[in-house]
Write a protein that holds these residues in place. Sequence first.
Motif, short mmCIF file in Angstrom:
data_model
loop_
_atom_site.label_atom_id
_atom_site.label_comp_id
_atom_site.label_asym_id
_atom_site.label_seq_id
_atom_site.Cartn_x
_atom_site.Cartn_y
_atom_site.Cartn_z
N TYR A 9 23.37 37.40 30.90
CA TYR A 9 23.97 37.52 29.57
C TYR A 9 25.14 38.48 29.67
N VAL A 10 26.29 38.08 29.13
CA VAL A 10 27.51 38.85 29.26
C VAL A 10 28.10 39.11 27.87
N ASP A 11 28.54 40.33 27.66
CA ASP A 11 29.24 40.68 26.43
C ASP A 11 30.51 39.84 26.32
N GLU A 12 30.85 39.41 25.10
CA GLU A 12 32.02 38.55 24.91
C GLU A 12 33.31 39.18 25.41
N ALA A 13 33.47 40.48 25.21
CA ALA A 13 34.69 41.16 25.67
C ALA A 13 34.76 41.16 27.20
N ASP A 14 33.62 41.37 27.85
CA ASP A 14 33.60 41.33 29.32
C ASP A 14 33.90 39.93 29.82
N LEU A 15 33.33 38.92 29.15
CA LEU A 15 33.58 37.54 29.55
C LEU A 15 35.06 37.20 29.42
N ALA A 16 35.71 37.70 28.39
CA ALA A 16 37.14 37.46 28.23
C ALA A 16 37.91 38.08 29.38
N LEU A 17 37.52 39.27 29.80
CA LEU A 17 38.17 39.92 30.95
C LEU A 17 37.96 39.11 32.22
N LYS A 19 37.34 35.85 32.44
CA LYS A 19 38.13 34.62 32.34
C LYS A 19 39.60 34.89 32.64
N ASP A 20 40.13 35.99 32.10
CA ASP A 20 41.53 36.34 32.33
C ASP A 20 41.79 36.60 33.81
N ALA A 21 40.91 37.37 34.44
CA ALA A 21 41.08 37.67 35.87
C ALA A 21 41.00 36.41 36.71
N ALA A 22 40.06 35.54 36.40
CA ALA A 22 39.90 34.30 37.15
C ALA A 22 41.13 33.42 37.04
N THR A 23 41.67 33.32 35.83
CA THR A 23 42.88 32.52 35.62
C THR A 23 44.06 33.12 36.38
N ARG A 24 44.21 34.43 36.26
CA ARG A 24 45.33 35.12 36.91
C ARG A 24 45.26 34.97 38.43
N LEU A 25 44.05 35.06 39.00
CA LEU A 25 43.88 34.99 40.45
C LEU A 25 43.71 33.57 40.97
N GLY A 26 43.49 32.62 40.07
CA GLY A 26 43.30 31.23 40.48
C GLY A 26 41.99 30.98 41.20
N VAL A 27 40.95 31.68 40.75
CA VAL A 27 39.61 31.51 41.35
C VAL A 27 38.63 31.19 40.23
N PRO A 28 37.46 30.66 40.58
CA PRO A 28 36.45 30.39 39.55
C PRO A 28 35.92 31.70 38.95
N GLU A 29 35.50 31.63 37.70
CA GLU A 29 34.90 32.80 37.05
C GLU A 29 33.70 33.31 37.84
N ALA A 30 32.94 32.39 38.42
CA ALA A 30 31.75 32.77 39.19
C ALA A 30 32.13 33.67 40.36
N GLU A 31 33.29 33.46 40.94
CA GLU A 31 33.71 34.30 42.06
C GLU A 31 33.96 35.73 41.61
N ILE A 32 34.55 35.92 40.44
CA ILE A 32 34.77 37.26 39.88
C ILE A 32 33.42 37.93 39.63
#
Length: 76
Positions: A9-17, A19-32
């Motif tokens: 379970y992840v806080d919504e604000a953390d999940l947004a961070l 998602k942003d990092a994954a998009t910026r780095l071009g990797v899956p969210e799971a990798e982050i």
Amino acid sequence: MALKRIDVYVDEADLALIKDAATRLGVPEAEIIREGIHRIALAHRVRDEPFVTDEETFDLGGPGAKDSTRAAATGG
């Protein structure tokens, strides 16, 4: 390395961070998330042996003054 699926379970604000990092780095969210778990697990591990033994340390003559520390660090 075999991966095991878990539910987290992840806080919504953390999940947004994440998602942003994954998009910026071009990797899956799971990798982050996996990297974050790995870093925290390493940071909180407990070692059976000390990192440095008493034989590997140096007696520097007690606490140093601010000026002597600065001089030693800067070579001056």
